[in-house]
Design a protein around this motif. Structure first.
Motif, mmCIF file in Angstrom:
data_model
loop_
_atom_site.group_PDB
_atom_site.id
_atom_site.type_symbol
_atom_site.label_atom_id
_atom_site.label_comp_id
_atom_site.label_asym_id
_atom_site.label_seq_id
_atom_site.Cartn_x
_atom_site.Cartn_y
_atom_site.Cartn_z
ATOM 1 N N ILE A 103 31.393 5.101 33.432
ATOM 2 C CA ILE A 103 31.049 5.585 31.934
ATOM 3 C C ILE A 103 32.496 5.474 31.292
ATOM 4 O O ILE A 103 32.882 4.980 30.352
ATOM 5 N N GLU A 104 33.408 6.145 32.082
ATOM 6 C CA GLU A 104 34.868 5.994 31.529
ATOM 7 C C GLU A 104 35.492 4.675 31.399
ATOM 8 O O GLU A 104 36.407 4.556 30.600
ATOM 9 N N ARG A 105 34.917 3.546 31.862
ATOM 10 C CA ARG A 105 35.381 2.433 31.871
ATOM 11 C C ARG A 105 34.719 1.534 30.736
ATOM 12 O O ARG A 105 35.327 0.169 30.503
ATOM 13 N N ASN A 106 33.791 1.889 30.117
ATOM 14 C CA ASN A 106 33.129 1.413 29.136
ATOM 15 C C ASN A 106 33.418 2.160 27.628
ATOM 16 O O ASN A 106 33.254 3.107 27.696
ATOM 17 N N GLU A 107 34.102 1.404 26.763
ATOM 18 C CA GLU A 107 34.477 1.912 25.488
ATOM 19 C C GLU A 107 33.521 2.402 24.866
ATOM 20 O O GLU A 107 33.634 3.249 23.743
ATOM 21 N N GLU A 108 32.278 1.818 24.871
ATOM 22 C CA GLU A 108 31.180 2.379 24.063
ATOM 23 C C GLU A 108 30.782 3.596 24.397
ATOM 24 O O GLU A 108 29.899 4.222 23.484
ATOM 25 N N PHE A 109 30.983 4.090 25.216
ATOM 26 C CA PHE A 109 30.650 5.475 25.846
ATOM 27 C C PHE A 109 31.941 6.540 26.096
ATOM 28 O O PHE A 109 32.830 6.189 26.240
ATOM 29 N N GLN A 110 31.556 7.852 25.720
ATOM 30 C CA GLN A 110 32.544 8.662 25.585
ATOM 31 C C GLN A 110 32.065 9.951 26.306
ATOM 32 O O GLN A 110 31.143 10.528 25.709
ATOM 33 N N ILE A 111 32.699 10.420 27.268
ATOM 34 C CA ILE A 111 32.515 11.828 27.868
ATOM 35 C C ILE A 111 33.183 12.801 26.987
ATOM 36 O O ILE A 111 34.102 12.849 26.714
ATOM 37 N N THR A 112 31.985 13.895 26.786
ATOM 38 C CA THR A 112 32.496 14.963 25.591
ATOM 39 C C THR A 112 32.574 16.273 26.541
ATOM 40 O O THR A 112 33.369 17.142 25.946
ATOM 41 N N ASP A 113 31.746 16.269 27.578
ATOM 42 C CA ASP A 113 32.336 17.518 28.254
ATOM 43 C C ASP A 113 31.936 17.312 29.726
ATOM 44 O O ASP A 113 31.016 16.583 30.020
ATOM 45 N N GLU A 114 32.384 18.115 30.738
ATOM 46 C CA GLU A 114 32.116 18.303 32.003
ATOM 47 C C GLU A 114 32.474 19.383 32.757
ATOM 48 O O GLU A 114 33.681 19.869 32.812
ATOM 49 N N TYR A 115 31.437 20.270 33.345
ATOM 50 C CA TYR A 115 31.443 21.465 33.906
ATOM 51 C C TYR A 115 30.639 21.682 34.727
ATOM 52 O O TYR A 115 29.277 20.991 35.057
ATOM 53 N N ASN A 116 30.519 22.941 35.458
ATOM 54 C CA ASN A 116 29.451 23.357 36.261
ATOM 55 C C ASN A 116 28.735 24.472 35.623
ATOM 56 O O ASN A 116 29.447 25.551 34.896
ATOM 57 N N HIS A 117 27.603 24.825 36.021
ATOM 58 C CA HIS A 117 26.655 25.547 35.088
ATOM 59 C C HIS A 117 25.747 26.270 36.217
ATOM 60 O O HIS A 117 25.118 25.532 37.042
ATOM 61 N N ASN A 118 25.452 27.633 35.992
ATOM 62 C CA ASN A 118 24.482 28.438 36.930
ATOM 63 C C ASN A 118 23.229 28.414 36.485
ATOM 64 O O ASN A 118 23.003 29.071 35.246
ATOM 65 N N PHE A 119 22.435 27.828 37.043
ATOM 66 C CA PHE A 119 20.810 27.715 36.564
ATOM 67 C C PHE A 119 20.158 28.577 37.592
ATOM 68 O O PHE A 119 19.718 28.263 38.660
ATOM 69 N N ASN A 120 20.093 30.225 37.332
ATOM 70 C CA ASN A 120 19.324 30.874 38.056
ATOM 71 C C ASN A 120 19.761 30.880 39.506
ATOM 72 O O ASN A 120 19.046 30.811 40.204
ATOM 73 N N GLY A 121 21.071 30.904 39.772
ATOM 74 C CA GLY A 121 21.631 31.072 41.174
ATOM 75 C C GLY A 121 21.818 29.504 41.737
ATOM 76 O O GLY A 121 22.342 29.727 42.719
ATOM 77 N N ILE A 122 21.546 28.379 41.047
ATOM 78 C CA ILE A 122 21.959 27.155 41.443
ATOM 79 C C ILE A 122 22.760 26.465 40.601
ATOM 80 O O ILE A 122 22.464 26.544 39.504
ATOM 81 N N TYR A 123 24.005 26.212 41.382
ATOM 82 C CA TYR A 123 24.926 25.567 40.239
ATOM 83 C C TYR A 123 24.574 23.993 40.101
ATOM 84 O O TYR A 123 24.235 23.384 41.378
ATOM 85 N N GLY A 124 24.702 23.703 38.932
ATOM 86 C CA GLY A 124 24.541 22.388 38.459
ATOM 87 C C GLY A 124 25.724 21.890 38.063
ATOM 88 O O GLY A 124 26.313 22.416 37.041
ATOM 89 N N HIS A 125 25.991 20.462 38.180
ATOM 90 C CA HIS A 125 27.371 19.728 37.632
ATOM 91 C C HIS A 125 27.089 18.942 36.504
ATOM 92 O O HIS A 125 26.087 17.742 36.707
ATOM 93 N N ILE A 126 27.506 19.188 35.432
ATOM 94 C CA ILE A 126 26.812 18.841 34.123
ATOM 95 C C ILE A 126 27.979 17.789 33.671
ATOM 96 O O ILE A 126 29.147 17.978 33.574
ATOM 97 N N VAL A 127 27.503 16.788 33.197
ATOM 98 C CA VAL A 127 28.345 15.494 32.173
ATOM 99 C C VAL A 127 27.788 15.357 31.094
ATOM 100 O O VAL A 127 26.562 14.861 30.925
ATOM 101 N N LEU A 128 28.272 15.540 30.066
ATOM 102 C CA LEU A 128 27.855 15.089 28.426
ATOM 103 C C LEU A 128 28.627 13.911 27.967
ATOM 104 O O LEU A 128 29.642 13.874 28.150
#
Length: 506
Positions: A103-128
């Motif tokens: 994604i980072e290599r393609n100028e047509e796409f931009q990563i707007t956020d990246e973080y971990n989030h707790n979904f009811n006790g299970i952490y998910g790695h989120i990339v927007l």
């Protein structure tokens, strides 16, 4: 009172429908969709061990449930993918880090956020991330999210989302949890081609070499053809074999090669016309998938269609082959992890040719033998454009030899067994090997070809195999250095065994 009764009956019918769907799923397969709330359903996948709550307006597609479960509406797509990295060098750590590099290599796409989030006790790695909205697509789903949940260091379930509006993840996916694995996954659908209205010459070629062919015929790639057409004729003399198909390559940066195509036709050769959706933009090679879908290359496609019509001879049209390899610019790895864009581009080109009455193209869909990276979102099945759009399924595997670290010498069977039988179970299409050969480094090339000719007939769905008479070069060396010598005409013993082998299939 009458209105109240209607509401009650509607609710009963709805719950009965949900119950039947759930019951049928539970008894016949090991996935299940059931009512959760007035706005959401619960989807359970027992073999992969998860449950997820999603909006109930999304339509479920399990055509390739071994790869992904897909939920879709006009504005939103949610795909759930499972990866198992046991017995591989990959892990959930490399998956989350390496997976986003494309994604980072393609100028047509931009990563707007990246973080971990707790979904009811299970952490998910989120990339927007997001891209521009296509001008001619009102409901273009250009906002993306991936949420990866690590079950272990070697297992991960990924939720892929794309929407026409900025994503509100917590509403779309109200809950996710791992459950104990159980049962066996249902079978994927089997794909089959749709009969086409080819012109007379193309239908005759298709019938002779594919539909009614009880043996294997061989084509060839000769890099000097047709500029030096005599070289191909020399090869045909050396091998005492008339190759009915020749392979040519092109991109959108180059026009239709009229002289090349005319020369091939003059010699009675059907061209395997390989076209890549790339162009030279500002001095740099660039993937133009989005631009094609947006109509910016309609003039090029119109001229190409007119040229194919004027050619009036069969063409094996191979579009964007090896799409599941990270080395091609149109791979989903480099195009937002979104295989829908590959499919939409393929269909757009197909439909344009139909609009211009092109009836001499046999569409060849040709993944690489292995997916790189070998992640579920890059699985070859996710690139299948649909039965209407594919006439031939192509296979590609080389014996690369062992010049490069990590490569090894492979027999013909070792190169093809692992995916031919998978393809044969999943597709009813005729098949062809679109290009292949053996390197000279790491083993006995003469014996390799002898074994190939003795073995290829066990793959009874393969009707045509295109030999590749060329060389790869090591670009890391200061001087021109051959890394993989695929030439067929340099060693007398190789020449002799190929000649003898071809005679068996004349």
């Amino acid at each position: 009172m009458k209105f109240k009764n209607i509401i009650i009956m509607s609710a009963i019918i709805y719950l009965f429908t949900i119950f039947n769907v759930a019951f049928a799923s539970e008894t016949n397969v090991s996935t299940m969709m059931e009512f959760y709330s007035s706005s959401h359903n619960k989807y359970t996948n027992n073999p992969y061990g998860y449950e997820i709550i999603l909006p109930n307006n999304l339509k479920l597609n399990e055509d390739i449930v071994s790869v992904k479960s897909r939920f879709e509406s006009d504005d939103l797509v949610v795909e759930i993918l499972y990866d198992n990295f046991y017995n591989t060098l990959d892990s959930t750590t490399t998956y989350n880090s390496y997976g986003n590099k494309g994604i980072e290599r393609n100028e047509e796409f931009q990563i707007t956020d990246e973080y971990n989030h707790n979904f009811n006790g299970i952490y998910g790695h989120i990339v927007l991330y997001e891209r521009r909205k296509l001008k001619n697509e009102e409901s273009d789903r250009n906002y993306y999210a991936t949420i990866s949940f690590s079950r272990t260091s070697k297992e991960v379930v990924t939720i892929f989302m794309k929407s026409s509006q900025p994503l509100y993840i917590e509403y779309i996916m109200q809950n996710f949890k791992f459950i104990e694995k159980s049962g066996q996954l249902k079978s994927d659908v089997v794909f089959e081609p749709v009969k086409k209205n080819f012109d007379k010459k193309t239908q005759e070629f298709y019938d002779k070499y594919f539909a009614n062919n009880e043996k294997v015929d061989f084509g060839i790639f000769e890099p000097t053809f047709p500029t030096y057409a005599y070289r191909l004729q020399q090869l045909e003399g050396i091998f005492d074999y008339n190759f009915p198909v020749v392979l040519l390559y092109n991109t959108f940066s180059l026009p239709y090669k009229t002289d090349y195509m005319n020369k091939a036709k003059e010699l009675g050769k059907v061209v395997e016309y390989t076209l890549y959706t790339t162009d030279i933009v500002d001095g740099k090679e660039k993937d133009i998938t989005l631009d094609i879908i947006e109509g910016k290359y309609d003039e090029y496609l119109e001229q190409l269609a007119q040229s194919f019509n004027a050619h009036d001879f069969p063409v094996l049209f191979r579009l964007n082959n090896e799409m599941n390899g990270a080395w091609v610019l149109y791979s989903s790895y480099l195009v937002g992890k979104d295989t829908d864009l590959y499919i939409e581009c393929w269909r757009y080109i197909y439909d344009k040719f139909q609009d211009y009455g092109v009836d001499n193209l046999i569409f060849v869909w040709n993944p690489n033998e292995l997916s790189f990276p070998n992640f579920a979102y890059n699985n070859y099945l996710s690139y299948y454009p649909g039965n209407k759009y594919v006439d031939i399924v192509g296979l590609t595997a080389y014996n690369t030899g062992n010049y490069y670290y990590g490569e090894k010498w492979r027999s013909f069977s070792e190169a093809y067994d692992h995916f031919y039988f998978d393809y044969a179970a999943r597709f009813k299409h005729p098949m062809m090997i679109t290009e292949y050969s053996s390197s000279s480094t790491g083993g006995n090339k003469t014996e390799w070809f002898k074994d190939m000719f003795n073995t290829i007939n066990k793959y009874d769905r393969i009707k045509l195999a295109v030999l590749w008479n060329g060389q790869d070069y090591d670009t890391s060396k200061p001087n021109k250095t051959v890394s993989r010598n695929y030439r067929l005409d340099l060693d007398e013993s190789v020449i002799q065994v190929i000649k003898e082998g071809l005679q068996k299939y004349k």
